[in-house]
Every structure is written in C-alpha cells, then in structure tokens.
Design a protein around this motif. Sequence first.
Motif, PDB file in Angstrom:
ATOM      1  N   TRP A 250       0.855  -1.197   0.000  1.00  0.00           N
ATOM      2  CA  TRP A 250       0.000   0.000   0.000  1.00  0.00           C
ATOM      3  C   TRP A 250       0.884   1.238   0.000  1.00  0.00           C
ATOM      4  CZ3 TRP A 250      -3.928  -1.272   4.535  1.00  0.00           C
ATOM      5  CH2 TRP A 250      -4.641  -2.441   4.205  1.00  0.00           C
ATOM      6  N   GLU A 251       0.905   1.973  -1.094  1.00  0.00           N
ATOM      7  CA  GLU A 251       1.748   3.165  -1.182  1.00  0.00           C
ATOM      8  C   GLU A 251       1.075   4.386  -0.561  1.00  0.00           C
ATOM      9  OE1 GLU A 251       3.281   3.900  -5.067  1.00  0.00           O
ATOM     10  OE2 GLU A 251       3.975   1.833  -5.332  1.00  0.00           O
ATOM     11  N   ASP A 252      -0.238   4.448  -0.654  1.00  0.00           N
ATOM     12  CA  ASP A 252      -0.995   5.596  -0.148  1.00  0.00           C
ATOM     13  C   ASP A 252      -1.229   5.445   1.356  1.00  0.00           C
ATOM     14  OD1 ASP A 252      -2.661   7.715   0.344  1.00  0.00           O
ATOM     15  OD2 ASP A 252      -4.263   7.093  -1.012  1.00  0.00           O
ATOM     16  N   THR A 253      -0.673   6.362   2.163  1.00  0.00           N
ATOM     17  CA  THR A 253      -0.820   6.264   3.613  1.00  0.00           C
ATOM     18  C   THR A 253      -2.272   6.479   4.064  1.00  0.00           C
ATOM     19  OG1 THR A 253      -0.147   8.591   3.758  1.00  0.00           O
ATOM     20  CG2 THR A 253       1.528   6.937   4.213  1.00  0.00           C
ATOM     21  N   LEU A 254      -3.089   7.045   3.191  1.00  0.00           N
ATOM     22  CA  LEU A 254      -4.497   7.283   3.550  1.00  0.00           C
ATOM     23  C   LEU A 254      -5.404   6.111   3.180  1.00  0.00           C
ATOM     24  CD1 LEU A 254      -4.954  11.026   2.552  1.00  0.00           C
ATOM     25  CD2 LEU A 254      -5.159  10.080   4.848  1.00  0.00           C
ATOM     26  N   LYS A 255      -4.840   5.115   2.504  1.00  0.00           N
ATOM     27  CA  LYS A 255      -5.675   4.011   2.031  1.00  0.00           C
ATOM     28  C   LYS A 255      -6.480   3.352   3.149  1.00  0.00           C
ATOM     29  CE  LYS A 255      -5.646  -0.644   0.162  1.00  0.00           C
ATOM     30  NZ  LYS A 255      -7.043  -0.523  -0.276  1.00  0.00           N
ATOM     31  N   GLU A 256      -5.809   2.988   4.245  1.00  0.00           N
ATOM     32  CA  GLU A 256      -6.492   2.294   5.337  1.00  0.00           C
ATOM     33  C   GLU A 256      -7.593   3.157   5.941  1.00  0.00           C
ATOM     34  OE1 GLU A 256      -5.450  -0.389   9.269  1.00  0.00           O
ATOM     35  OE2 GLU A 256      -4.189   1.352   8.884  1.00  0.00           O
ATOM     36  N   SER A 257      -7.267   4.420   6.163  1.00  0.00           N
ATOM     37  CA  SER A 257      -8.248   5.327   6.765  1.00  0.00           C
ATOM     38  C   SER A 257      -9.460   5.535   5.866  1.00  0.00           C
ATOM     39  CB  SER A 257      -7.586   6.673   7.079  1.00  0.00           C
ATOM     40  OG  SER A 257      -8.470   7.490   7.799  1.00  0.00           O
ATOM     41  N   LEU A 258      -9.222   5.713   4.582  1.00  0.00           N
ATOM     42  CA  LEU A 258     -10.339   5.893   3.638  1.00  0.00           C
ATOM     43  C   LEU A 258     -11.200   4.633   3.559  1.00  0.00           C
ATOM     44  CD1 LEU A 258      -8.486   7.867   0.815  1.00  0.00           C
ATOM     45  CD2 LEU A 258     -10.382   8.727   2.206  1.00  0.00           C
ATOM     46  N   LEU A 513      -3.752   7.289  18.630  1.00  0.00           N
ATOM     47  CA  LEU A 513      -4.724   6.194  18.657  1.00  0.00           C
ATOM     48  C   LEU A 513      -4.293   5.086  17.694  1.00  0.00           C
ATOM     49  CD1 LEU A 513      -8.038   8.275  18.627  1.00  0.00           C
ATOM     50  CD2 LEU A 513      -7.048   7.086  20.579  1.00  0.00           C
ATOM     51  N   THR A 514      -4.261   3.846  18.173  1.00  0.00           N
ATOM     52  CA  THR A 514      -3.821   2.750  17.308  1.00  0.00           C
ATOM     53  C   THR A 514      -4.983   2.092  16.563  1.00  0.00           C
ATOM     54  OG1 THR A 514      -3.918   1.274  19.225  1.00  0.00           O
ATOM     55  CG2 THR A 514      -1.772   2.208  18.666  1.00  0.00           C
ATOM     56  N   GLY A 515      -6.169   2.238  17.089  1.00  0.00           N
ATOM     57  CA  GLY A 515      -7.317   1.598  16.431  1.00  0.00           C
ATOM     58  C   GLY A 515      -7.786   2.334  15.199  1.00  0.00           C
ATOM     59  N   VAL A 516      -7.471   3.632  15.129  1.00  0.00           N
ATOM     60  CA  VAL A 516      -8.002   4.459  14.033  1.00  0.00           C
ATOM     61  C   VAL A 516      -6.921   5.384  13.471  1.00  0.00           C
ATOM     62  CG1 VAL A 516     -10.462   4.465  14.544  1.00  0.00           C
ATOM     63  CG2 VAL A 516      -8.975   5.878  15.902  1.00  0.00           C
ATOM     64  N   PRO A 517      -6.370   5.070  12.301  1.00  0.00           N
ATOM     65  CA  PRO A 517      -5.357   5.948  11.709  1.00  0.00           C
ATOM     66  C   PRO A 517      -6.000   7.208  11.136  1.00  0.00           C
ATOM     67  CG  PRO A 517      -5.862   4.144  10.208  1.00  0.00           C
ATOM     68  CD  PRO A 517      -6.640   3.887  11.471  1.00  0.00           C
ATOM     69  N   PHE A 518      -5.276   8.299  11.188  1.00  0.00           N
ATOM     70  CA  PHE A 518      -5.729   9.582  10.633  1.00  0.00           C
ATOM     71  C   PHE A 518      -7.121   9.969  11.153  1.00  0.00           C
ATOM     72  CE2 PHE A 518      -2.288   8.491   7.883  1.00  0.00           C
ATOM     73  CZ  PHE A 518      -1.737   9.707   7.517  1.00  0.00           C
ATOM     74  N   TYR A 519      -7.228  10.011  12.488  1.00  0.00           N
ATOM     75  CA  TYR A 519      -8.511  10.390  13.082  1.00  0.00           C
ATOM     76  C   TYR A 519      -8.594  11.919  13.090  1.00  0.00           C
ATOM     77  CZ  TYR A 519     -12.735   9.413  15.801  1.00  0.00           C
ATOM     78  OH  TYR A 519     -14.037   9.275  16.212  1.00  0.00           O
TER      79      TYR A 519
END
Length: 597
Positions: A250-258, A513-519
């Motif tokens: 995963w290159e996009d750091t926002l992928k997981e959050s999105l 917060l570890t449960g939620v990236p880019f909160y």
Amino acid sequence: MTATTYSAVWDLDVFFNGGSNSPEFQAHLAETNEKLNSFKESVKNWKGTTTEEHIVILIDLLKQFQTVTKAVRQEGAFVSCLEAQNMADKKANELRSRVTGLSASFQSILTDFDERLISFSEEDWQTILKDERLAELSFVLSERRNRANEKLSKEEEKLINSLSVDGYHSWGQMYDLIVGSIHIPFKDEDGEKLLSVGQASNKFSSSDRQVRKNVFENWEASWGEKAELLSKTLNHLAGFRLNVYKQRGWEDTLKESLDMNRMSRKTLETMWEVISDYKQPLVEYMKRKAELLGVEKLSWYDLDAPIGNSETKLSYQEGAEFILEHFAQFGEEKTKFAKMAFEDRWIEAEDRAGKRPGGFHTYFPESGQSRIFMTYSGTPSNISTLAHELGHGFHTYAMRDLHTLNRNYAMNVAETASTFAEMILADASVKNAKTKEEKVALLEDKVQRSVALLMNIHSRFLFETKFYEERKSGMVSTERLNELMLQAQKEAYADGLEEYHPLFWASKLHFYLTGVPFYNFPYTFGYLFSLGIYSKAIEEGKGYEDKYIALLKDTASMTVEDLAKKHLNVDLTKRDFWEAAVKLCVKDVEDFLELTK
C-alpha cells in the motif's frame, strides 16, 4: 413535582462490581478466552462440500463472531472508562494489556475466517450472499472479503497482530502513561496548584486573557518537558503502521483510513478543496474577535475565549436540563435517550484531578448501555461537548436492534450524529437569546466550532499527511515535528493567528490512537455532512426524526457516497453539497460580523 437530580459521576459497578479489582471482570476475561478458543476451533474445522453446507456453517460462525465481538468490546469499554476516570490506576493499565491481548487473538482468528471467505469462487460467493438468511449482512461480508484480498497471507497477518500487542498498541498505551504524569502549574486566589491536562484545557475558555496566556505558557512548557518521549512514541507508532503498509504493497498512507471510513479519495479531496476556497470569511471573523478582545491579532489561546467579560456558567444540572429542553424540539426518541443517560448515571462529568483530558463515548454491547466521559466546568464549550457525546450515544441507541456486524459504523459518519446534536443546541440557543450580547456570545460559540472543524482539524490533517511522508525516510526529530505542526497551522488558519501551538502534535490524543489511523478528517466530514442533514431537519421539523434514524441505521452497511445518495440525494464527489454546507458556516460568520460591527 421535584425534578430529578442528575449525578455527575457515572455508574460502572452495574457492569463489573469493584472497578479494576473486580472479580466479576476477571471471570468475564476468562469466559471470553474460552469463547475465543471455541470460535477458533469452529473456524479451523470449517469443512463443507456443498454451498448449502457452507451457508449453514457460516450462519453458525457469524453467531459466534457476534458473541465474541460483544464480549471483547464490553471489556474494552470497561477498561477505557477505568483508565479515563483515574490515570493513576495502575491496575487498569494491566487490564488494558489483557484486553489488548484478547483483541489481538480475536483479530488473528478473524484472519483465518477471512481467509475462508476469499477461498470461494465469485460465483459461489454470490450464491451464498443471495441466501435470505445472510442477505442483511451482504455488504459487511463482501467488505471483509475484499479487504482480505488486499492483505498479506493469513500467516503474515497473524504475525503482525501478535507483534502489535507489545509493539504498536504498547506505544499507544505509552501516550496515556506520559499524559498521566503531566501536571500544569496554575495560580489563582487560592494559591499555587497543579492541574491535570483536562482541568488546564478548560482554562482556555476563561474570560481573563492573562489566565489563558499563563496557562498556555505553562501548558507548552509542561508538554515540552515530555516532547522527546512523545516524539519517540509518535515515530514508532507511525513506523509500525508504515512498515505494515509497505509489506502489503500500500503506497498511499491514507488508504487504510479511507477504507475504514468507506469513503473515496475524490470525496475527501473535494471536501478540503471547498473548505480551502472559503477560508477568508473565517479569517475576517478572527480579526473581528481580536478587535472585540482588544488585541491586534488572536493567539492560539484566544480561540476559545468568550466575548465580553461575563462568562455564562451553568451547573451540571442546568446543563443537562438545557440539553433535554432543546433535544425535545427535534424529536422524542433523542430526548428519551438523553434523559435515560442522565437518570441512569451513564455520564462521568465531575471536575476533579487525575482524570484523562478530553471527552469520549463508549458502548457496552452486552449491556446495551453507553458511557460518556468528560470534565464539566459549566462553560458553553462543556455543554457542547456533552451534547456531542450524547449524539454518539444516540447513534448506537438508534442501531440497537440491528445485527452486531451491521453496527460497526465508520469514524466519519460517527461524527455526523455527534455534531448534529451540537447544532440542535447551538441553533436553538442563538434563536432564544434574550439580549444582543447573549446572541453575539452564542453565535460566536457556533462560529468557534466552524473554526475548530474547518481550520484546526485541517491543520491536523496537513501535519499528519506530511509527517507520514517524511517518516517513510526515517525518524522525524522533535524539532522537525514542531516545524511541521507550525507550517500546518499557519496554512490551515490562513496566517490568521499571532501565536501558534507547535507542540500540538504532542498534546493531541488523536495522533496516538492505534485503532483508528488519521482520526482527523472524519470530524470535518461529519460536521459538514450533518449540516446537510440538519438543513433537512429544519425544513421538515419533528417529523424528520424517523428519516434521521433510518439514515443512522444505514451508516454501517454502505459507503458514504451511497448513504448520501439514498438519504439526501446528493453526490459527495461533487462540490455542490460541500459548498452548500460550508456556506451555512459562512452565514453564521456574516451574522456575527453584522451584529458586532
């Protein structure tokens, strides 16, 4: 008839008697471990030869999935409450490790479960989903299957989960320990004292600028003393996350959050573009506020300052009654829920030392109850926070009859219900103001919220995205973190402040917060999305509550784009919706400028 007196201290004994020394809680942890082992065996022994056999097995596994989910979340909620009410509770910190371990084990079992979901051919999968016994779960099951397809092998994902207990999650817990050791010096007529960070943050809404300035200077100094520890903590959290992303490709750091927010990048980019285009009215507001406070330019510690010398203070009882009165103008269900929360002691609001800063809502699924945490000192901001958290509570209450797997709503829509509750209060307060001065103060409080969500949150987003990009190349120094934060704040506030808060990266829980990236962006999304819903509610009055509840019920079983299309008939990837929402914020600014000219 005597009105009910509401307690400002919550009741946790109804769940497990005895706090962090509860034998009931220890027994519950042991039972959960047994349930986990049973679920693990069932997943391991999943064998079927026909599609019908697989459907029957899947239905049974989903029942176990639901039972374990409730148990683990019940325990997580309880420990969160123990840690928040007393940061010196070392036993609660030990229990957190136990719960984190159970949660990691659960995630490892789910990795095996998801592996089975992706083993089916697309044709067989569609046949399974068409079964009427599984139809209600088709979205969440397909979502699990799609996400599993994008991850590493089950062995590698299980290894990540097990390593995260003493790695990733432990760094998150380190933040709580560090914050618990921070005390902010404060001097008043009673002499010198040490405030917890929660108590100190309430001082930023004092009407006395010297008080705010002194608290801010001590605030910066106290966080600065822990900056190196916090810098290391933040770097390791981000490093762990980035390494996992790298392994998954995963290159996009926002992928997981999105993905977690069931939201497209196009929607996010469109939202921030529109906000950036409409910053000037907020800058004009800050200039006017500076004039009213008698300063040339606002500083960070002036943002929450009240206009004028008088501070409106309401006791906890008065604040509760104020909230209930205004909720009642929107609908019966919301009022009924809030009344239950106050009467049944679901809220911890006492202003005392040793509590964690900030506020939160958590849900105990086995008990069907919520708990709300904050520190209440009677300011308009406190009342707003209380309404905000009650909004979260109402969201879970509205979904109480749904399958547990259909109740896992994302962060961005979670913030929709909470900010919607805030707006009911803010709008009603402005309309019911008895004097011009009161109206100005209440309107200003409303605009403050727009500044927080369109500027402060934007600065968090800008900081975090830039920090993660730099972290890919190695550790980011404390000095550089301060620089990045300062740059982000200057951009987000459009150079509208005199003095900024470069150590904000250290003091804000959400970065750890570890449960939620880019909160960060979910707050802004929720605010503007709820403005769209709120305008509909204004049009339709009390009759809209049923439609509102229907929207909340769908928040965990479709993308936000589909949710908006179905319930509001709008396209979130286009500017129109966002412009209409931001213009409502601008209208508040215009009203404020007109009233204060």
